[in-house]
Design a protein around this motif. Structure first.
Motif, PDB file in Angstrom:
ATOM      1  N   THR A 332      36.567  30.121  37.957  1.00  0.00           N
ATOM      2  CA  THR A 332      35.337  29.930  37.187  1.00  0.00           C
ATOM      3  C   THR A 332      34.245  29.370  38.085  1.00  0.00           C
ATOM      4  O   THR A 332      33.733  28.264  37.867  1.00  0.00           O
ATOM      5  N   ILE A 333      33.866  30.146  39.091  1.00  0.00           N
ATOM      6  CA  ILE A 333      32.881  29.657  40.057  1.00  0.00           C
ATOM      7  C   ILE A 333      31.967  30.797  40.488  1.00  0.00           C
ATOM      8  O   ILE A 333      32.380  31.970  40.537  1.00  0.00           O
ATOM      9  N   GLY A 334      30.720  30.466  40.781  1.00  0.00           N
ATOM     10  CA  GLY A 334      29.772  31.465  41.269  1.00  0.00           C
ATOM     11  C   GLY A 334      29.595  32.602  40.283  1.00  0.00           C
ATOM     12  O   GLY A 334      29.484  32.423  39.067  1.00  0.00           O
ATOM     13  N   GLY A 335      29.569  33.824  40.816  1.00  0.00           N
ATOM     14  CA  GLY A 335      29.370  35.004  39.985  1.00  0.00           C
ATOM     15  C   GLY A 335      30.642  35.613  39.444  1.00  0.00           C
ATOM     16  O   GLY A 335      30.582  36.628  38.734  1.00  0.00           O
ATOM     17  N   ILE A 336      31.801  35.016  39.717  1.00  0.00           N
ATOM     18  CA  ILE A 336      33.065  35.598  39.264  1.00  0.00           C
ATOM     19  C   ILE A 336      33.133  35.728  37.745  1.00  0.00           C
ATOM     20  O   ILE A 336      33.548  36.776  37.229  1.00  0.00           O
ATOM     21  N   PRO A 337      32.710  34.700  36.972  1.00  0.00           N
ATOM     22  CA  PRO A 337      32.762  34.861  35.514  1.00  0.00           C
ATOM     23  C   PRO A 337      31.862  35.970  34.976  1.00  0.00           C
ATOM     24  O   PRO A 337      32.031  36.383  33.819  1.00  0.00           O
ATOM     25  N   GLU A 338      30.911  36.447  35.775  1.00  0.00           N
ATOM     26  CA  GLU A 338      30.090  37.577  35.351  1.00  0.00           C
ATOM     27  C   GLU A 338      30.883  38.882  35.357  1.00  0.00           C
ATOM     28  O   GLU A 338      30.471  39.864  34.742  1.00  0.00           O
ATOM     29  N   LEU A 339      32.017  38.891  36.061  1.00  0.00           N
ATOM     30  CA  LEU A 339      32.799  40.112  36.242  1.00  0.00           C
ATOM     31  C   LEU A 339      34.068  40.144  35.398  1.00  0.00           C
ATOM     32  O   LEU A 339      34.568  41.221  35.079  1.00  0.00           O
ATOM     33  N   ILE A 340      34.622  38.981  35.070  1.00  0.00           N
ATOM     34  CA  ILE A 340      35.901  38.906  34.355  1.00  0.00           C
ATOM     35  C   ILE A 340      35.668  38.420  32.931  1.00  0.00           C
ATOM     36  O   ILE A 340      35.119  37.341  32.717  1.00  0.00           O
ATOM     37  N   ASP A 341      36.090  39.210  31.956  1.00  0.00           N
ATOM     38  CA  ASP A 341      36.092  38.778  30.561  1.00  0.00           C
ATOM     39  C   ASP A 341      37.457  38.160  30.288  1.00  0.00           C
ATOM     40  O   ASP A 341      38.470  38.872  30.235  1.00  0.00           O
ATOM     41  N   ASP A 342      37.486  36.855  30.116  1.00  0.00           N
ATOM     42  CA  ASP A 342      38.731  36.105  30.010  1.00  0.00           C
ATOM     43  C   ASP A 342      39.605  36.631  28.877  1.00  0.00           C
ATOM     44  O   ASP A 342      39.170  36.702  27.727  1.00  0.00           O
ATOM     45  N   GLY A 343      40.828  37.035  29.226  1.00  0.00           N
ATOM     46  CA  GLY A 343      41.760  37.546  28.241  1.00  0.00           C
ATOM     47  C   GLY A 343      41.593  39.006  27.909  1.00  0.00           C
ATOM     48  O   GLY A 343      42.380  39.565  27.132  1.00  0.00           O
ATOM     49  N   VAL A 344      40.590  39.657  28.477  1.00  0.00           N
ATOM     50  CA  VAL A 344      40.333  41.074  28.203  1.00  0.00           C
ATOM     51  C   VAL A 344      40.733  41.931  29.403  1.00  0.00           C
ATOM     52  O   VAL A 344      41.562  42.852  29.285  1.00  0.00           O
ATOM     53  N   ASP A 345      40.129  41.667  30.567  1.00  0.00           N
ATOM     54  CA  ASP A 345      40.468  42.428  31.770  1.00  0.00           C
ATOM     55  C   ASP A 345      40.970  41.520  32.887  1.00  0.00           C
ATOM     56  O   ASP A 345      41.052  41.925  34.040  1.00  0.00           O
ATOM     57  N   GLY A 346      41.281  40.283  32.532  1.00  0.00           N
ATOM     58  CA  GLY A 346      41.796  39.328  33.494  1.00  0.00           C
ATOM     59  C   GLY A 346      41.797  37.938  32.898  1.00  0.00           C
ATOM     60  O   GLY A 346      41.604  37.767  31.684  1.00  0.00           O
ATOM     61  N   TRP A 347      41.996  36.947  33.761  1.00  0.00           N
ATOM     62  CA  TRP A 347      41.999  35.566  33.319  1.00  0.00           C
ATOM     63  C   TRP A 347      41.189  34.725  34.288  1.00  0.00           C
ATOM     64  O   TRP A 347      41.165  34.985  35.486  1.00  0.00           O
ATOM     65  N   LEU A 348      40.541  33.700  33.757  1.00  0.00           N
ATOM     66  CA  LEU A 348      39.791  32.753  34.574  1.00  0.00           C
ATOM     67  C   LEU A 348      40.531  31.425  34.618  1.00  0.00           C
ATOM     68  O   LEU A 348      41.207  31.043  33.657  1.00  0.00           O
ATOM     69  N   PHE A 349      40.418  30.726  35.748  1.00  0.00           N
ATOM     70  CA  PHE A 349      41.023  29.406  35.894  1.00  0.00           C
ATOM     71  C   PHE A 349      40.156  28.588  36.839  1.00  0.00           C
ATOM     72  O   PHE A 349      39.412  29.141  37.658  1.00  0.00           O
ATOM     73  N   PRO A 350      40.195  27.258  36.751  1.00  0.00           N
ATOM     74  CA  PRO A 350      39.340  26.423  37.596  1.00  0.00           C
ATOM     75  C   PRO A 350      39.717  26.519  39.072  1.00  0.00           C
ATOM     76  O   PRO A 350      40.902  26.678  39.405  1.00  0.00           O
ATOM     77  N   PRO A 351      38.744  26.422  39.980  1.00  0.00           N
ATOM     78  CA  PRO A 351      39.043  26.448  41.416  1.00  0.00           C
ATOM     79  C   PRO A 351      40.023  25.333  41.794  1.00  0.00           C
ATOM     80  O   PRO A 351      39.887  24.193  41.346  1.00  0.00           O
ATOM     81  N   GLY A 352      41.021  25.685  42.599  1.00  0.00           N
ATOM     82  CA  GLY A 352      41.978  24.700  43.076  1.00  0.00           C
ATOM     83  C   GLY A 352      43.023  24.281  42.070  1.00  0.00           C
ATOM     84  O   GLY A 352      43.869  23.428  42.372  1.00  0.00           O
ATOM     85  N   ALA A 353      43.016  24.857  40.883  1.00  0.00           N
ATOM     86  CA  ALA A 353      43.943  24.462  39.817  1.00  0.00           C
ATOM     87  C   ALA A 353      45.263  25.214  39.952  1.00  0.00           C
ATOM     88  O   ALA A 353      45.441  26.303  39.394  1.00  0.00           O
TER      89      ALA A 353
END
Length: 403
Positions: A332-353
């Motif tokens: 969940t950093i920079g422009g990455i969340p603009e590309l991934i729809d969480d739970g639809v075409d991938g998953w997001l997670f905090p940096p370093g987590a």
């Protein structure tokens, strides 16, 4: 009108995502009837091109001489080569990418004198950060220079912990901004994420000179793939800021699913030593792969991972994974969340987590059918939002305002 485009980058080979975009843009423009003239530094890894005689000699970063250091700041040889090229072949517009380092802002003078409009696609943060990443020496997000106080990068030894390297980077940044015309001599900047545009504007780049155009992938020759693969995959540069050690830690106990790490970079040796010392035989570091070999690795994966810990913008790795119907786990950093729809075409997670990433990896491994469906959703996103047709329209809209 199909203007001749001068396509400029420091590399004429693929080292990272910006290089892949440089070549993809040239291919797209040529398909649409444009004459594309490449301009880059000479290098032993360069691909073959009939334009190679116009390329200036490269700066030696491995064992630099005083002359190399001088050309890093201002390359007279690059300026002379650009002047000769413009005299022999007059393009209607110049499209720059990452040109500093090898070519320097010296090339902007000949373009301005020849009255060639200049567009630059920004792939990182060099306009406001001497080391391009907005990261401090200890890998933390940093805006201490505030877009102009580059001496702070020297005080912080931001370039690999080296005072000398940091001093050189700051000197180049000051020269580029104050003398080289790195902002004033560019007619239009293209940012590859909305996040990047906002961040650069926050740090002093004129907002009215920037337009966001995300990267693209041509999927016309890539078949749909509804079958799930058998391993986790990372492909990209092997550097700490890319989060590869977070990935290794997350995958370490998941011995039933292999993790393949593809790429090269400054952290490769350290990563190899870590994997070996801990006996992580299910984690394999394969080195750099290109072309069909890389495509086959993406096709065979369960999902692709982008565990970045810096302000990524529009990583080609995400779009390429979607092109081959693979879902993506990204931070969940920079422009990455603009590309991934969480739970639809991938998953997001905090940096370093580490734990959060491991949870997503387990989810993918436990439900490969869902993973395959998410990959198909990513492919639909490419076709609808990041296609070559849409990208061409956006690029030509920018060109047409300058011609």
């Amino acid at each position: 009108m199909t203007p001749t485009v001068l396509n400029v980058s420091q590399n004429y080979f693929v080292r990272g995502g910006s290089d892949r975009y440089f070549f993809s843009l040239a291919e797209l423009l040529e398909k649409r009837g444009h004459r594309v003239i490449p301009f880059a530094a000479r290098h032993s890894e360069n691909l073959e091109t009939r334009w190679a005689d116009h390329f200036p000699e490269a700066v030696n970063f491995t064992n630099p001489s005083l002359r190399d250091l001088s050309r890093f700041v201002h390359s007279r040889s690059a300026a002379a080569a650009m002047h000769r090229l413009l005299e022999a072949h007059r393009p209607e517009i110049a499209h720059l990418h990452i040109y500093y380092g090898q070519l320097s802002t010296a090339i902007l003078g000949p373009l301005r004198r020849a009255r060639v409009p200049v567009v630059q696609t920004l792939h990182e943060y060099r306009l406001v950060c001497p080391v391009s990443t907005l990261l401090s020496n200890d890998g933390k997000l940093c805006q201490a220079c505030n877009g102009k106080d580059y001496w702070r990068a020297v005080a912080g030894r931001c370039n690999r912990g080296s005072f000398a390297r940091s001093l050189l980077s700051a000197t180049e940044a000051y020269f580029a901004r104050l003398i080289g015309g790195v902002i004033d001599r560019i007619d239009r900047f293209i940012t590859v994420s909305h996040f990047q545009r906002r961040k650069l504007a926050e740090l002093g780049v004129p907002a009215e000179k920037m337009t966001t155009v995300h990267n693209f992938v041509d999927v016309s020759d890539i078949a749909l793939n509804s079958r799930s693969g058998g391993y986790f995959l990372y492909f990209g540069r092997l550097e700490r800021l890319k989060g590869i050690f977070t990935l290794i830690e997350a995958a370490a106990p998941l011995v039933d699913i292999p993790l393949l790490i593809v790429g090269d970079g400054e952290a490769r040796v350290e990563a190899e030593q870590l994997v070996s010392a801990r006996g992580l035989s299910h984690i394999r570091i394969l080195g750099p792969k290109r072309g069909q070999e890389l495509q086959d690795l993406i096709k065979g994966s369960l999902c692709c991972i982008l565990p970045a810990q810096w302000y990524e913008n529009c990583p080609m790795a995400i779009l390429e994974a979607y092109a081959f119907c693979r879902p993506v786990l990204g931070t969940t950093i920079g422009g990455i969340p603009e590309l991934i729809d969480d739970g639809v075409d991938g998953w997001l997670f905090p940096p370093g987590a580490v734990e959060a990433l491991r949870e997503k990896l387990v989810y993918m491994a436990d439900d490969p059918e869902r993973a395959a469906g998410m990959g198909l959703a990513g492919r639909r996103k490419i076709e609808e939002r990041f296609s070559q047709d849409r990208h061409y329209e956006q690029i030509m809209a920018i060109y047409s305002k300058l011609l």
